[in-house]
Design an enzyme around this catalytic site. Structure first.
Site, PDB file in Angstrom:
ATOM      1  N   GLY A 127       2.243  -8.069   0.260  1.00 55.16           N
ATOM      2  CA  GLY A 127       2.157  -8.118   1.719  1.00 55.16           C
ATOM      3  C   GLY A 127       1.303  -7.006   2.271  1.00 55.16           C
ATOM      4  N   ASN A 128       1.354  -6.836   3.561  1.00 50.16           N
ATOM      5  CA  ASN A 128       0.600  -5.759   4.206  1.00 50.16           C
ATOM      6  C   ASN A 128       1.430  -5.193   5.360  1.00 50.16           C
ATOM      7  OD1 ASN A 128      -0.255  -7.125   6.836  1.00 50.16           O
ATOM      8  ND2 ASN A 128      -0.936  -8.596   5.300  1.00 50.16           N
ATOM      9  N   ARG A 129       0.921  -4.167   6.001  1.00 52.18           N
ATOM     10  CA  ARG A 129       1.725  -3.413   6.959  1.00 52.18           C
ATOM     11  C   ARG A 129       1.663  -3.938   8.388  1.00 52.18           C
ATOM     12  NH1 ARG A 129      -0.132   2.411   6.738  1.00 52.18           N
ATOM     13  NH2 ARG A 129       1.537   2.646   8.270  1.00 52.18           N
ATOM     14  N   SER A 130       1.023  -5.077   8.611  1.00 54.33           N
ATOM     15  CA  SER A 130       0.928  -5.566   9.995  1.00 54.33           C
ATOM     16  C   SER A 130       2.307  -5.933  10.540  1.00 54.33           C
ATOM     17  CB  SER A 130       0.004  -6.786  10.049  1.00 54.33           C
ATOM     18  OG  SER A 130      -0.032  -7.282  11.375  1.00 54.33           O
TER      19      SER A 130
END
Ligand code: CTP
Ligand code: CA
Length: 234
Positions: free
Chosen positions: A33-36
């Site tokens: 995933g990513n931090r958005s």
């Protein structure tokens, strides 16, 4: 910046907005995933609805607390999605009915080639760390640009790490040309910048690469500035 005569053009317009970050499964319990957080995209959806637009919000793994801003708003229909593939099918299904498409979601560029049906266990791998083979995800925004119908406006976001504002804008301009969007909102991100926070800085580029707005402030402020640029571009 909020309000103003020009945003009257957004009244009754149909928006498709994506927010959050996709998650690409590794096995039933893990993902890439990513931090958005989705805060910026949700703020854009809320601001568009406040200006009289009808919004479909594709929410990729956005927390309930963040979605609360639009949950009770009858002008915003929230469609939850998980992976880039799910976001792609939801976006392609909804795009033909949209006058304005704003891709604020952070889409994973890659997914795991072979998702494990069962949890990957250490005891099954004889002490060897597993190797994940990745494959590239489709570029949803590029597909939407190819399918665009006459008069439809397409807006991208670009979260970039850069050593200076000049480098940030140069990267933004290259991305703008590559994507063929009408507007690109460029923001600086880093270990301590851009993500999760309530504040943001956006540099908004038009089709020609001109900076039409530089705005710092809450994600509501930056959303309003973006919608002014959208109204001006329509
Ligand atoms: N985007 C998309 N589909 C992807 C990747 C990105 O629709 N598979 C969209 C994002 O939602 C954003 C824009 O494209 O609006 C730019 O995303 P970004 O990650 O900055 O650009 P990339 O083309 O993926 O280039 P890179 O990550 O290598 O900088
Ligand atoms: Ca990317």
């Amino acid at each position: 910046l909020a309000g103003g005569a020009d945003t009257a053009a957004l009244e009754g317009k149909r928006f498709l907005v994506s927010a959050g970050g996709t998650r690409e499964p590794i096995d039933p319990v893990r993902y890439i995933g990513n931090r958005s957080s989705g805060k910026q995209g949700v703020a854009v959806a809320a601001a568009a609805a406040a200006l009289g637009a009808k919004v479909v919000l594709l929410a990729a793994n956005v927390d309930e607390a963040v979605l609360a801003e639009v949950a009770e708003n009858p002008a915003v229909r929230v469609v939850p999605v998980g992976s880039a593939a799910e976001l792609q099918s939801a976006a392609l299904a909804a795009s033909s009915g949209a006058d304005v498409v704003i891709m604020a979601a952070a889409v994973s560029d890659y997914r795991v080639a072979d998702v494990a049906e069962e949890k990957i266990r250490k005891e099954d791998s004889a002490g060897e760390p597993p190797t994940l083979t990745l494959v590239e995800n489709p570029d949803i925004l590029a597909e939407l640009v190819h399918m665009r119908r006459p008069g439809q406006l397409l807006v991208g976001f670009a979260a970039e790490t850069a050593a200076s504002t000049d480098e940030l804008l140069e990267r933004g301009r290259r991305k703008l040309r590559r994507k063929g969007v009408d507007l690109l909102a460029v923001n600086a991100v880093g270990w301590n910048e851009g993500f999760e926070s309530a504040e943001n800085t956006l540099h908004i580029l038009d089709r020609s690469g001109e900076v039409v707005a530089n705005v710092s402030g809450t994600k509501q402020n930056t959303a309003d500035a973006l919608l002014h640029a959208v109204a001006a571009a329509l």
